[in-house]
Write a protein that holds these residues in place. Structure first.
Motif, PDB file in Angstrom:
ATOM      1  N   LYS A 269       0.571  -1.142   0.330  1.00 13.84           N
ATOM      2  CA  LYS A 269      -0.439   0.092  -0.145  1.00 13.84           C
ATOM      3  C   LYS A 269       0.909   1.024   0.141  1.00 13.84           C
ATOM      4  O   LYS A 269       0.667   2.878  -0.268  1.00 13.84           O
ATOM      5  N   VAL A 270       1.732   1.254   0.557  1.00  9.86           N
ATOM      6  CA  VAL A 270       3.386   2.544   0.769  1.00  9.86           C
ATOM      7  C   VAL A 270       3.578   2.198  -0.459  1.00  9.86           C
ATOM      8  O   VAL A 270       4.452   3.676  -0.798  1.00  9.86           O
ATOM      9  N   GLU A 271       4.652   1.177  -0.680  1.00 10.27           N
ATOM     10  CA  GLU A 271       5.596   1.246  -1.194  1.00 10.27           C
ATOM     11  C   GLU A 271       5.526   0.962  -2.530  1.00 10.27           C
ATOM     12  O   GLU A 271       4.925   0.001  -2.673  1.00 10.27           O
ATOM     13  N   SER A 272       6.602   1.586  -3.145  1.00  8.86           N
ATOM     14  CA  SER A 272       6.698   1.083  -4.976  1.00  8.86           C
ATOM     15  C   SER A 272       7.765   1.844  -5.353  1.00  8.86           C
ATOM     16  O   SER A 272       8.844   1.396  -4.444  1.00  8.86           O
ATOM     17  N   PHE A 273       8.299   0.738  -6.576  1.00  5.83           N
ATOM     18  CA  PHE A 273       9.488   0.737  -6.830  1.00  5.83           C
ATOM     19  C   PHE A 273       9.195   1.049  -8.500  1.00  5.83           C
ATOM     20  O   PHE A 273       8.524   0.457  -9.143  1.00  5.83           O
ATOM     21  N   ILE A 274      10.811   1.815  -9.258  1.00  7.84           N
ATOM     22  CA  ILE A 274      10.787   2.021 -10.193  1.00  7.84           C
ATOM     23  C   ILE A 274      11.739   0.904 -11.531  1.00  7.84           C
ATOM     24  O   ILE A 274      12.443   0.914 -10.560  1.00  7.84           O
ATOM     25  N   LEU A 275      11.127   0.639 -12.518  1.00  6.84           N
ATOM     26  CA  LEU A 275      11.811  -0.269 -13.225  1.00  6.84           C
ATOM     27  C   LEU A 275      12.492   0.739 -14.369  1.00  6.84           C
ATOM     28  O   LEU A 275      11.286   1.268 -15.540  1.00  6.84           O
ATOM     29  N   PRO A 276      13.818   1.115 -14.139  1.00  6.29           N
ATOM     30  CA  PRO A 276      13.800   2.752 -15.396  1.00  6.29           C
ATOM     31  C   PRO A 276      14.241   2.339 -16.844  1.00  6.29           C
ATOM     32  O   PRO A 276      15.090   2.518 -17.925  1.00  6.29           O
ATOM     33  N   TYR A 277      13.647   1.217 -17.454  1.00  2.96           N
ATOM     34  CA  TYR A 277      14.259   1.218 -18.465  1.00  2.96           C
ATOM     35  C   TYR A 277      12.117   1.271 -19.560  1.00  2.96           C
ATOM     36  O   TYR A 277      11.340   1.430 -19.088  1.00  2.96           O
ATOM     37  N   ARG A 278      13.004   0.506 -20.778  1.00  4.47           N
ATOM     38  CA  ARG A 278      11.666   1.092 -22.196  1.00  4.47           C
ATOM     39  C   ARG A 278      10.775  -0.383 -22.248  1.00  4.47           C
ATOM     40  O   ARG A 278      11.400  -1.217 -22.226  1.00  4.47           O
ATOM     41  N   TYR A 279       9.240  -0.287 -21.690  1.00  4.75           N
ATOM     42  CA  TYR A 279       8.629  -1.396 -22.321  1.00  4.75           C
ATOM     43  C   TYR A 279       7.902  -1.903 -23.431  1.00  4.75           C
ATOM     44  O   TYR A 279       6.987  -0.361 -23.938  1.00  4.75           O
ATOM     45  N   ALA A 280       7.639  -2.214 -24.337  1.00  2.26           N
ATOM     46  CA  ALA A 280       7.048  -2.687 -25.517  1.00  2.26           C
ATOM     47  C   ALA A 280       5.806  -2.699 -25.085  1.00  2.26           C
ATOM     48  O   ALA A 280       5.246  -2.839 -23.729  1.00  2.26           O
ATOM     49  N   LEU A 281       4.311  -2.003 -25.715  1.00  3.48           N
ATOM     50  CA  LEU A 281       3.313  -1.829 -25.286  1.00  3.48           C
ATOM     51  C   LEU A 281       2.464  -3.266 -26.416  1.00  3.48           C
ATOM     52  O   LEU A 281       2.362  -2.828 -27.574  1.00  3.48           O
ATOM     53  N   HIS A 282       2.020  -3.822 -25.362  1.00  8.47           N
ATOM     54  CA  HIS A 282       1.624  -5.181 -26.312  1.00  8.47           C
ATOM     55  C   HIS A 282      -0.050  -5.376 -25.440  1.00  8.47           C
ATOM     56  O   HIS A 282       0.019  -5.427 -24.549  1.00  8.47           O
ATOM     57  N   GLU A 283      -0.916  -5.550 -25.883  1.00  9.61           N
ATOM     58  CA  GLU A 283      -2.370  -4.963 -25.964  1.00  9.61           C
ATOM     59  C   GLU A 283      -2.805  -4.338 -25.217  1.00  9.61           C
ATOM     60  O   GLU A 283      -3.194  -4.271 -24.337  1.00  9.61           O
ATOM     61  N   GLY A 284      -2.083  -3.069 -25.240  1.00  7.04           N
ATOM     62  CA  GLY A 284      -2.095  -1.692 -24.276  1.00  7.04           C
ATOM     63  C   GLY A 284      -1.361  -1.353 -23.102  1.00  7.04           C
ATOM     64  O   GLY A 284      -1.481  -0.741 -22.782  1.00  7.04           O
ATOM     65  N   LYS A 285      -0.795  -3.026 -23.125  1.00  7.35           N
ATOM     66  CA  LYS A 285      -0.130  -2.625 -21.546  1.00  7.35           C
ATOM     67  C   LYS A 285       1.459  -3.128 -22.062  1.00  7.35           C
ATOM     68  O   LYS A 285       2.308  -3.802 -22.134  1.00  7.35           O
ATOM     69  N   PRO A 286       2.597  -2.462 -20.518  1.00  8.57           N
ATOM     70  CA  PRO A 286       3.405  -2.770 -21.096  1.00  8.57           C
ATOM     71  C   PRO A 286       4.095  -3.968 -21.133  1.00  8.57           C
ATOM     72  O   PRO A 286       3.400  -4.647 -19.486  1.00  8.57           O
ATOM     73  N   LEU A 287       4.960  -4.652 -21.830  1.00 10.01           N
ATOM     74  CA  LEU A 287       4.699  -6.521 -21.853  1.00 10.01           C
ATOM     75  C   LEU A 287       5.828  -6.808 -20.693  1.00 10.01           C
ATOM     76  O   LEU A 287       7.622  -6.706 -20.548  1.00 10.01           O
ATOM     77  N   ALA A 288       5.616  -6.702 -19.512  1.00 14.17           N
ATOM     78  CA  ALA A 288       6.049  -7.279 -18.601  1.00 14.17           C
ATOM     79  C   ALA A 288       5.986  -8.522 -17.784  1.00 14.17           C
ATOM     80  O   ALA A 288       4.471  -8.884 -17.837  1.00 14.17           O
ATOM     81  N   SER A 289       6.802  -9.065 -17.521  1.00 14.38           N
ATOM     82  CA  SER A 289       6.124 -11.252 -17.110  1.00 14.38           C
ATOM     83  C   SER A 289       5.974 -10.927 -15.424  1.00 14.38           C
ATOM     84  O   SER A 289       6.576 -10.066 -15.088  1.00 14.38           O
ATOM     85  N   LYS A 290       4.615 -11.594 -15.396  1.00 12.68           N
ATOM     86  CA  LYS A 290       3.350 -11.536 -14.387  1.00 12.68           C
ATOM     87  C   LYS A 290       4.871 -12.188 -13.477  1.00 12.68           C
ATOM     88  O   LYS A 290       4.806 -11.658 -12.007  1.00 12.68           O
ATOM     89  N   GLU A 291       6.056 -13.066 -13.798  1.00 12.33           N
ATOM     90  CA  GLU A 291       6.188 -13.823 -12.644  1.00 12.33           C
ATOM     91  C   GLU A 291       7.043 -13.123 -12.049  1.00 12.33           C
ATOM     92  O   GLU A 291       7.799 -12.954 -11.370  1.00 12.33           O
ATOM     93  N   LEU A 292       8.487 -11.916 -12.833  1.00 12.02           N
ATOM     94  CA  LEU A 292       8.930 -11.925 -12.885  1.00 12.02           C
ATOM     95  C   LEU A 292       8.567 -10.413 -12.162  1.00 12.02           C
ATOM     96  O   LEU A 292       9.181 -10.106 -10.842  1.00 12.02           O
TER      97      LEU A 292
END
Ligand SMILES: C[S@@+](CC[C@H](N)C(=O)[O-])C[C@H]1O[C@@H](n2cnc3c(N)ncnc32)[C@H](O)[C@@H]1O
Length: 190
Positions: free
Chosen positions: A157-180
């Motif tokens: 709820k309080v913490e987040s982090f940034i992945l400072p890389y470029r992500y392709a949009l796949h079906e409108g969403k950044p392509l990030a592995s759910k497992e990762l």
């Protein structure tokens, strides 16, 4: 379908790398993926579920019709030439911010007779770079692809982090592995 090769260049096969490599196998298919420079037997065992595993560096394979994807290459990969390449070679390198030009220093300099192309100057994760090269090889122009720079992952709820890389949009969403994403949420430090 071309062969996608990941030249593993990290000192060890971390959980992060392994999850990313597994994601790449899902993107291009196990039969179209090679992992090179896998020095340790235990790592070769882990990776053989996801593609062909080679102990030697790709620089020793003397491949014809190969293209290295390197953010520091002068030219951008275009669909017409991409169709002619038989092999696409990527650095199995986790992102560093700012980028340290490791692809050029540890890969491009050592592979003779290979072309080098960028997919823009911004740094993608290896799985995203492979996805983008695959899109271009199937006829899409780089300029027609959509991206998101930096993604923010909410840890709780309080913490987040940034992945400072470029992500392709796949079906409108950044392509990030759910497992990762699940793994990084649990990880305490980076
Ligand atoms: C996370 S990147 C590592 C980049 C590394 N920090 C560097 O400075 O070269 C992992 C791999 O994805 C590919 N890649 C990432 N962004 C790219 C880009 N803009 N152009 C071409 N290849 C890219 C390269 O093969 C690179 O070795």
């Amino acid at each position: 379908m071309p062969i996608y090769i990941i030249e593993h260049l990290e000192p060890r096969l971390s959980k992060w790398c392994l999850i990313e490599y597994k994601h790449i196998s899902e993107i291009v298919g196990k039969r179209n993926l090679w992992f090179s420079n896998i020095k340790l037997k235990k790592d070769r065992e882990k990776l053989k579920r996801y593609g062909r595993v080679i102990k030697e560096s790709v620089s020793k394979l003397n491949l014809k019709n190969a293209c290295i994807l390197d953010p520091d290459a002068r030219k951008t990969l275009a669909p017409k030439e991409a169709r002619k390449f038989r092999y696409f070679i990527f650095g199995g390198i986790l992102g560093d911010y700012p980028a340290k030009k490791r692809t050029k220093d540890k890969l491009t300099k050592f592979v003779k007779n290979a072309a080098a192309r960028n997919i823009g100057k911004k740094q993608f994760s290896t799985d995203n770079a492979i996805y983008v090269a695959k899109q271009i090889a199937s006829g899409k122009n780089f300029s027609n692809l959509k991206f998101k720079d930096k993604i923010e992952i909410q840890k709780n709820k309080v913490e987040s982090f940034i992945l400072p890389y470029r992500y392709a949009l796949h079906e409108g969403k950044p392509l990030a592995s759910k497992e990762l994403v699940r793994y990084l949420k649990r990880k305490r430090t980076f």
